[in-house]
Each structure stands twice: as C-alpha cells, then as structure tokens.
Scaffold this motif. Structure first.
Motif, mmCIF file in Angstrom:
data_model
loop_
_atom_site.group_PDB
_atom_site.id
_atom_site.type_symbol
_atom_site.label_atom_id
_atom_site.label_comp_id
_atom_site.label_asym_id
_atom_site.label_seq_id
_atom_site.Cartn_x
_atom_site.Cartn_y
_atom_site.Cartn_z
ATOM 1 N N GLU A 83 0.836 -1.206 0.000
ATOM 2 C CA GLU A 83 0.000 0.000 0.000
ATOM 3 C C GLU A 83 0.869 1.254 0.000
ATOM 4 N N GLU A 85 4.004 1.588 -1.146
ATOM 5 C CA GLU A 85 4.679 1.751 -2.431
ATOM 6 C C GLU A 85 3.725 2.253 -3.509
ATOM 7 N N SER A 86 2.484 1.771 -3.499
ATOM 8 C CA SER A 86 1.499 2.214 -4.474
ATOM 9 C C SER A 86 1.170 3.695 -4.291
ATOM 10 N N ASN A 87 0.937 4.096 -3.032
ATOM 11 C CA ASN A 87 0.608 5.496 -2.762
ATOM 12 C C ASN A 87 1.791 6.416 -3.048
ATOM 13 N N LYS A 89 4.241 5.925 -5.203
ATOM 14 C CA LYS A 89 4.450 6.040 -6.641
ATOM 15 C C LYS A 89 3.534 7.095 -7.247
ATOM 16 N N SER A 90 2.299 7.145 -6.792
ATOM 17 C CA SER A 90 1.341 8.122 -7.307
ATOM 18 C C SER A 90 1.653 9.531 -6.817
ATOM 19 N N SER A 91 2.003 9.629 -5.527
ATOM 20 C CA SER A 91 2.198 10.955 -4.929
ATOM 21 C C SER A 91 3.486 11.631 -5.375
ATOM 22 N N LYS A 92 4.484 10.834 -5.760
ATOM 23 C CA LYS A 92 5.787 11.437 -6.087
ATOM 24 C C LYS A 92 5.830 12.012 -7.508
ATOM 25 N N GLU A 93 4.847 11.715 -8.368
ATOM 26 C CA GLU A 93 4.879 12.167 -9.757
ATOM 27 C C GLU A 93 4.973 13.684 -9.883
#
Length: 319
Positions: A83, A85-87, A89-93
């Motif tokens: 959870e 790593e998924s969050n 990955k999205s937040s760091k864009e």
C-alpha cells in the motif's frame, strides 16, 4: 521566493515500526530432529502401511499448519508495504515533474555559463596566437577543456593566473615548433640547391613528420647517386667521342690523299678532288664471301667480334 527550508516537505519521511514474530526455533529444531531419528530407513521398512499413513498425516498436518501461519504473518507485513509503495508512486509524480523542470532550467543556465567560459578561453588563445604570429585557430580543440570551472576564478569569467601561464607555455611551445620547422625547411632548401636536387620531395617528407636527420641522410645518398649517374654518362660520352675520333683517324690514314673529308661515323667520302687530266677512279665494288666462324670464347667473344665488324663498316648476316 518563498523559504521552504523548514516546511513540511523538508521534514516528511516514511516511518517504519518493526513487529515481533515469536517462535522457539531451538525447541522446534530439537523436536524435529528427535522425530526424524525415530524414523530411519530401516525403521520405515518395518512399519505397517497404516502406521506409515498415520505418521505422514501427523507430520504433514504440522507443516501445513506452520506454512498457513507463515503466510498469514507475511500478509500482515506485506500489505502495508504494498500500500505504501502504491501510494508513494502516485504521490511522487508531481515532485518528479518539478524536479525535471528545475533540472532542465539548471542545465540551461549551466550551459550558458559554460559557453561564456568557452568564449573567454577562445578570446585568450586567439589574442596570444595573434601576438605570437601563429594561426588563431591552432588551439581550438582545447577550448572546451579549459572551460571547466577549476580553471576560472570563483564566480568570475576570468581565468586564474596559473591557467594563463599554462596557456602561455602552450603558445610558446607551438611558436618554437613552427620556427624550428621553418628553419628545417630552409636548411633542406639550401641543401637541395647545393646538391642540385628538387627540394619539394624532402620538404614534403618533413611535413609528414620524417626526422630531419634521416631526410638529410637521404639527400646525401640521392646526391651521391646523381653524381655517379652523371659521371657514368660523361664517361660514356667521352668513350664514344674517343671511338669516333679513332674511326676518323683510321679513315683519314687509309683514304687517298685526294679525299678531302670523311664522315666520322660512316666513313663515307664526302668530297674528292682530282687533276683535270686524271682518269676517274672507279668505285670499289663490294666484296662478299660466305664463311663459317667458331667462337671458342663463347657468346661474349662473338659480341666482341660483331662490334669489331660494325666499327669497320662491315655488313654481316646471320644464317
């Protein structure tokens, strides 16, 4: 620009709280070892079929229970990581996007400053080359190397003193090399004039990095060869002149006193005079004989004899 030194983005970081999994591996390993020792290959051979089934069920059930528990624990540990790593990955864009924009802008400014430094280095080299009287583009392949910040004064488009001294040394060395090359060219041209040789092949060899010592040595060898060829030609001409003079002398000696002139090469009578009342002299008829000759000295002797015949204007035919 807003100061973000101490804001939330500067201090946020993931926090991991390790869990504890309790399991007595020492007692587990000892119990397994004891159970295995009671079921050697020989003992297994003596067990009844039902006993083997019971033992299999007992040990297999134990392993299945432990594997099920391991998977449950692994899931508890793995789910939070998945959870996170998924969050993340999205937040760091958006953060990556602003970093890429900042990097591009930084690189653009760095390149602009680098080009300013390159231009300054070029200007320094060109001025020093002009002063030394050499081609201004001689060192253009060194501009990029000297554009590094380490060669410049801090935060200035101005070369360090030691950098300028290094450039001066390069220009002076090139000036000395060119002057030495010019002197070598002049030496070759003077030597070529003295030796009566064309200078161009030797100056071309020098331009192709051939050592001067080797070039001068080759020039001397070529001069000596030319002198030898000239001497051979002169000797041949002298011998030919002597041969013609001898033929002329022989012709004069054997000719009638009334003959005024003889062709030095053919022996032909050019002019005659005779008293008005003298009976004309009949021309000598050619005399022909057929002979067979044997030369015990071999072919060389024949060539010598043939030359003798030719020198005395005697025609011959080989049958």
């Amino acid at each position: 620009m807003k100061d973000i030194t101490n804001n939330f983005l500067e201090t946020i970081e993931p926090v991991y709280t390790p869990g504890i999994i309790k399991f007595d591996f020492d007692r587990f390993d000892a119990a397994i070892k004891a159970a295995v020792s009671e079921l050697s290959d020989e003992q297994l051979d003596n067990l009844e079929y039902n006993d083997i089934k019971d033992e299999f069920t007992r040990f297999n059930s134990l392993l299945t229970k432990l594997e099920t528990k391991r998977k449950e624990i692994a899931k508890v540990y793995k789910n939070p990581l998945t959870e996170f790593e998924s969050n993340f990955k999205s937040s760091k864009e958006p953060l990556k996007e602003i970093i890429d924009k900042l990097r591009a802008k930084r690189d653009e400014i760095d390149e602009h400053h680098r080009m300013l430094r390159v231009d300054h280095v070029r200007s320094v080299f060109e001025k020093k080359c002009e002063f030394a009287g050499i081609d201004k583009d001689t060192f253009k392949d060194k501009y990029d190397g000297y554009s590094l910040k380490k060669y410049f004064k801090d935060r200035k488009i101005e070369l360090k003193t030691e950098t300028i001294e290094e450039i001066d040394a390069l220009v002076l060395a090139e000036y000395d090399r060119i002057e030495e090359h010019k002197a070598n060219i002049e030496m070759i041209e003077e030597q070529a004039l003295d030796y009566e040789l064309p200078a161009e092949p030797y100056t071309r060899a020098l331009n192709n990095d051939a050592p001067l010592v080797e070039i001068l040595k080759q020039m001397k060898m070529d001069r000596d060869a030319a002198v030898e060829r000239k001497q051979q030609v002169e000797a041949k001409q002298k011998a030919e002149a002597a041969r013609l003079a001898e033929i002329e002398a022989m012709a004069k000696q054997s000719a009638n006193e009334e003959i005024k002139a003889v062709n030095a090469e053919t022996g032909e009578v050019i002019e005659k005079s005779k008293p008005a009342d003298e009976t004309p002299i009949k021309p000598v008829e050619p005399y022909k004989i057929d002979i067979s000759l044997t030369f015990h000295g071999g072919e060389k002797q024949w060539h010598q004899f043939a030359k003798l015949l030719e020198d005395n204007f005697i025609n011959y035919e080989i049958l």
